[in-house]
Design an enzyme around this catalytic site. Structure first.
Site, short mmCIF file in Angstrom:
data_model
loop_
_atom_site.label_atom_id
_atom_site.label_comp_id
_atom_site.label_asym_id
_atom_site.label_seq_id
_atom_site.Cartn_x
_atom_site.Cartn_y
_atom_site.Cartn_z
N HIS A 227 0.52 -6.17 2.20
CA HIS A 227 -0.17 -4.92 2.47
C HIS A 227 -0.07 -3.98 1.25
O HIS A 227 1.00 -3.75 0.72
CB HIS A 227 0.43 -4.25 3.70
CG HIS A 227 -0.22 -2.96 4.07
ND1 HIS A 227 -1.47 -2.92 4.66
CD2 HIS A 227 0.18 -1.67 3.93
CE1 HIS A 227 -1.79 -1.66 4.88
NE2 HIS A 227 -0.83 -0.88 4.44
N ASP B 284 -0.44 -9.70 5.63
CA ASP B 284 -0.53 -8.33 6.14
C ASP B 284 -0.86 -8.43 7.62
O ASP B 284 -1.86 -9.04 8.00
CB ASP B 284 -1.64 -7.59 5.39
CG ASP B 284 -1.76 -6.13 5.80
OD1 ASP B 284 -1.10 -5.71 6.76
OD2 ASP B 284 -2.55 -5.40 5.15
N SER C 276 -5.21 1.44 3.43
CA SER C 276 -4.41 1.46 4.66
C SER C 276 -4.97 2.52 5.62
O SER C 276 -6.13 2.43 6.02
CB SER C 276 -2.94 1.70 4.32
OG SER C 276 -2.12 1.47 5.44
#
Length: 300
Positions: free
Chosen positions: A269, A239, A143
Site C-alpha cells: 500500500h 494491499d 489511499s
C-alpha cells in the site's frame, strides 16, 4: 494467510525509522514551493495549500493537478506527498497544488470533500495567476485521498464544475464491505491489514445506522459510473485494498469510461513514496498518462 514475496525495496518497510527515511525530501533544483491559504465556502475560514511549480516555464501555461494526500481520513498533511507532487510537477510538467483538508473524526463527511472542491474551484478561477492553464486540470489522490478524488468526480458529474481531464487514484480506498484481498491479508499485511479495514471509512462517514453511504463518500456503492472522467487506477498486490480497486475498474468498464489499470506485483500500500525502480516505473507511467489527457484535442 498468504506468503508475501515482497519486492526487495519493501522488505524493510516496517522497520523503525524506515518510513521517516522514505519521507525525507528536499526540493530539487528547478522546483519552487509556495504556501498559501485559500478561502473555503465557510465565511472566514481558510484552507492551507502547498504549490509545487517548475521554474523556467514562465510564459508557458502549465496544466494544474490537485494532489489529495492519504492517511486513513484521520491524519496527514500536504507534506505526506512531497515526493509524489515533485514527480508530477517536474515530469508532466505541471503546477501541482496539495492541500490540508479537514480530518475525521472531528470533521466528518462531507468536510474533506468540500475542502477539496473549494480548492479545485479556486484553481480554476486563479490558476492563471500561478502560471497554470485552468482548462487542463487533473486529480491525483493516494489511499484516502483516492477515495476523495473518486467522490469529487461523481460530485462534479452530478452538480457541474471544472472539468477533470484525468482522475489518478493511487492504491485508493473505494469500498466498505469485505473483499478477498481484505480477508487474505486480514492480520499480517505490510503497512495496513484487512482487520477492521472499514473502521476508518466509518469514522469518515459518521454513524451509518445501517444505511447505505453516499457514493460521494464510498465510490464503490455507485450503480452508475457513466460520464465520469478518464481514470487511472494503481493497485498493489499486497494491499488489502487491492480488490476494491479491481471492483471499481470493472464498474468503470461496464459504463465505457476510459480506464487505465495497473496491478503492481510484489508491492504494498502506498509503495510509490519510496525511491526504487518500481516506484520510478509507475510514476513515469502516471506522468505519461497526464500528458496524454492534457494534450488530446478531441476530448469531449
Amino acid at each position: 494467510m498468504i506468503r508475501y514475496r515482497l519486492h526487495p525495496s519493501f522488505r524493510d518497510w516496517n522497520k523503525p525509522g524506515e518510513r521517516q527515511k522514505n519521507s525525507a525530501w528536499q526540493p530539487p533544483e528547478g522546483l519552487e514551493t509556495l504556501y498559501r491559504a485559500v478561502p473555503s465556502r465557510e465565511p472566514g475560514r481558510k484552507i492551507e495549500i502547498k504549490i509545487f511549480r517548475p521554474t523556467g516555464k514562465e510564459g508557458e501555461p502549465l496544466p494544474i493537478i490537485l494532489d489529495v494526500h492519504g492517511g486513513g481520513f484521520t491524519r496527514g498533511t500536504y507534506e505526506f506527498d512531497n515526493k509524489r507532487c515533485t514527480f508530477l510537477a517536474m515530469g508532466v510538467p505541471a503546477v501541482v497544488v496539495a492541500l490540508n483538508y479537514r480530518l475525521a473524526p472531528e470533521y466528518r463527511f462531507p468536510a474533506a470533500l468540500e475542502d477539496c472542491l473549494d480548492v479545485w474551484n479556486w484553481m480554476h478561477e486563479e490558476g492563471g495567476r500561478l502560471g497554470g492553464d485552468p482548462e487542463r486540470m487533473g486529480l491525483y489522490g493516494t489511499s484516502a485521498g483516492g477515495c476523495i478524488c473518486a467522490g469529487m468526480a461523481f460530485y462534479i458529474r452530478d452538480h457541474g464544475g471544472p472539468r477533470i481531464r484525468l482522475n489518478a487514484l493511487n492504491t485508493p480506498v473505494l469500498g466498505l464491505g469485505p473483499t478477498l484481498s481484505g480477508e487474505q491479508m486480514r492480520y499480517d499485511a505490510p503497512i495496513i491489514t484487512g482487520h477492521d479495514l472499514a473502521s476508518r471509512v466509518r469514522l469518515y462517514c459518521g454513524d451509518l445506522n445501517g444505511q447505505m453511504p453516499s457514493y460521494y463518500a464510498v465510490p464503490n456503492v455507485a450503480l452508475d459510473c457513466s460520464e465520469l472522467p478518464p481514470t487511472l487506477v494503481i493497485a498493489a498486490e499486497y494491499d488489502p485494498l487491492r480488490d476494491q480497486s479491481m471492483e471499481y475498474v470493472r464498474k468503470l468498464q461496464k459504463d465505457a469510461i476510459p480506464v487505465e489499470f495497473y496491478l503492481m506485483p510484489r508491492c504494498v500500500h502506498g509503495f510509490n513514496n519510496k525511491d526504487c525502480d518500481v516506484s520510478q516505473w509507475i510514476n513515469e507511467g502516471t506522468v505519461l498518462s497526464f500528458r496524454r489527457e492534457f494534450t488530446k484535442e478531441d476530448n469531449p
